[in-house]
Design a protein around this motif. Sequence first.
Motif, PDB file in Angstrom:
ATOM      1  N   GLN A  59      -7.469   3.625   6.482  1.00 43.35           N
ATOM      2  CA  GLN A  59      -8.050   2.939   7.642  1.00 43.35           C
ATOM      3  C   GLN A  59      -6.947   2.408   8.561  1.00 43.35           C
ATOM      4  OE1 GLN A  59     -10.641  -0.364   6.703  1.00 43.35           O
ATOM      5  NE2 GLN A  59     -11.837  -0.013   8.566  1.00 43.35           N
ATOM      6  N   ALA A 119      -7.908   3.553   0.416  1.00 44.30           N
ATOM      7  CA  ALA A 119      -8.892   3.571   1.498  1.00 44.30           C
ATOM      8  C   ALA A 119      -8.455   2.648   2.632  1.00 44.30           C
ATOM      9  CB  ALA A 119     -10.265   3.160   0.966  1.00 44.30           C
ATOM     10  N   ALA A 120      -7.929   1.493   2.285  1.00 44.36           N
ATOM     11  CA  ALA A 120      -7.447   0.564   3.313  1.00 44.36           C
ATOM     12  C   ALA A 120      -6.255   1.162   4.065  1.00 44.36           C
ATOM     13  CB  ALA A 120      -7.066  -0.772   2.675  1.00 44.36           C
ATOM     14  N   SER A 128      -7.819   2.862  -5.608  1.00 48.13           N
ATOM     15  CA  SER A 128      -8.686   3.561  -4.658  1.00 48.13           C
ATOM     16  C   SER A 128      -8.981   2.712  -3.430  1.00 48.13           C
ATOM     17  CB  SER A 128     -10.004   3.956  -5.330  1.00 48.13           C
ATOM     18  OG  SER A 128      -9.768   4.941  -6.317  1.00 48.13           O
ATOM     19  N   GLN A 129      -9.228   1.430  -3.644  1.00 49.69           N
ATOM     20  CA  GLN A 129      -9.500   0.529  -2.518  1.00 49.69           C
ATOM     21  C   GLN A 129      -8.278   0.406  -1.608  1.00 49.69           C
ATOM     22  OE1 GLN A 129     -10.801  -3.155  -4.241  1.00 49.69           O
ATOM     23  NE2 GLN A 129     -12.749  -2.304  -4.933  1.00 49.69           N
ATOM     24  N   GLN A 130      -7.103   0.311  -2.201  1.00 52.36           N
ATOM     25  CA  GLN A 130      -5.883   0.184  -1.402  1.00 52.36           C
ATOM     26  C   GLN A 130      -5.594   1.481  -0.634  1.00 52.36           C
ATOM     27  OE1 GLN A 130      -4.096  -2.642  -0.815  1.00 52.36           O
ATOM     28  NE2 GLN A 130      -5.792  -3.586  -1.901  1.00 52.36           N
ATOM     29  N   SER A 167      -9.880   1.339  -9.650  1.00 51.56           N
ATOM     30  CA  SER A 167     -10.674   0.890  -8.510  1.00 51.56           C
ATOM     31  C   SER A 167      -9.798   0.210  -7.462  1.00 51.56           C
ATOM     32  CB  SER A 167     -11.762  -0.085  -8.992  1.00 51.56           C
ATOM     33  OG  SER A 167     -12.456  -0.620  -7.900  1.00 51.56           O
ATOM     34  N   ALA A 168      -8.851  -0.622  -7.908  1.00 53.11           N
ATOM     35  CA  ALA A 168      -7.951  -1.305  -6.964  1.00 53.11           C
ATOM     36  C   ALA A 168      -7.077  -0.304  -6.227  1.00 53.11           C
ATOM     37  CB  ALA A 168      -7.085  -2.324  -7.705  1.00 53.11           C
ATOM     38  N   ARG A 177       0.831  -1.208   0.000  1.00 48.82           N
ATOM     39  CA  ARG A 177       0.000   0.000   0.000  1.00 48.82           C
ATOM     40  C   ARG A 177       0.868   1.262   0.000  1.00 48.82           C
ATOM     41  NH1 ARG A 177      -4.093  -2.837   4.030  1.00 48.82           N
ATOM     42  NH2 ARG A 177      -5.334  -3.903   2.439  1.00 48.82           N
ATOM     43  N   THR A 231      -6.049  -1.614 -11.663  1.00 56.65           N
ATOM     44  CA  THR A 231      -7.202  -0.818 -12.062  1.00 56.65           C
ATOM     45  C   THR A 231      -7.308   0.390 -11.137  1.00 56.65           C
ATOM     46  OG1 THR A 231      -8.740  -1.966 -10.598  1.00 56.65           O
ATOM     47  CG2 THR A 231      -8.424  -2.908 -12.815  1.00 56.65           C
TER      48      THR A 231
END
Length: 155
Positions: free
Chosen positions: A42, A38-39, A34-36, A31-32, A6, A29
Amino acid sequence: MIEARRLHILRAVADHRTVTAAAAALHLTPSAVSQQLAALEQETGHRLVERGAKGVRLTPAGEILLGHTNAVLAQLERAEAELAAYGSGEAGTVTVAAFATGIAEVVAPAVARLAGSAPGIRIRVQDAEGDASLPMLLDRQVDVAVAVEYRGAPP
């Protein structure tokens, strides 16, 4: 715990200033990415990026983490390189047990020659009189034993 992959993504986003460009550079992608991100936010408990009309920019917390990211990733690269050298036999430690004359006449010249041809190999030398080095070898306390067989020595 912060995941190193990350951190790679954070660095790519900082370098490319858009999620799409970072995703292309990382062969992921958007999306991937963005997800990483966000993780990672967190994991850290901080907002790390702000999205705007012209892409994304790091928040002050993101800038702090990016400063550490470069050091962490550089250290991980060094660790991977050292492990690769160890795995290929180009680096590591060899422990030699030998008696005093053996150290002077055999081990020291061998270590000097090895330093030129295998600089990643570290040699530790232990003084072991007579027959003491062989049990050390058998017990795997040392990797090499230099010993001399003589009349009356234990088998």
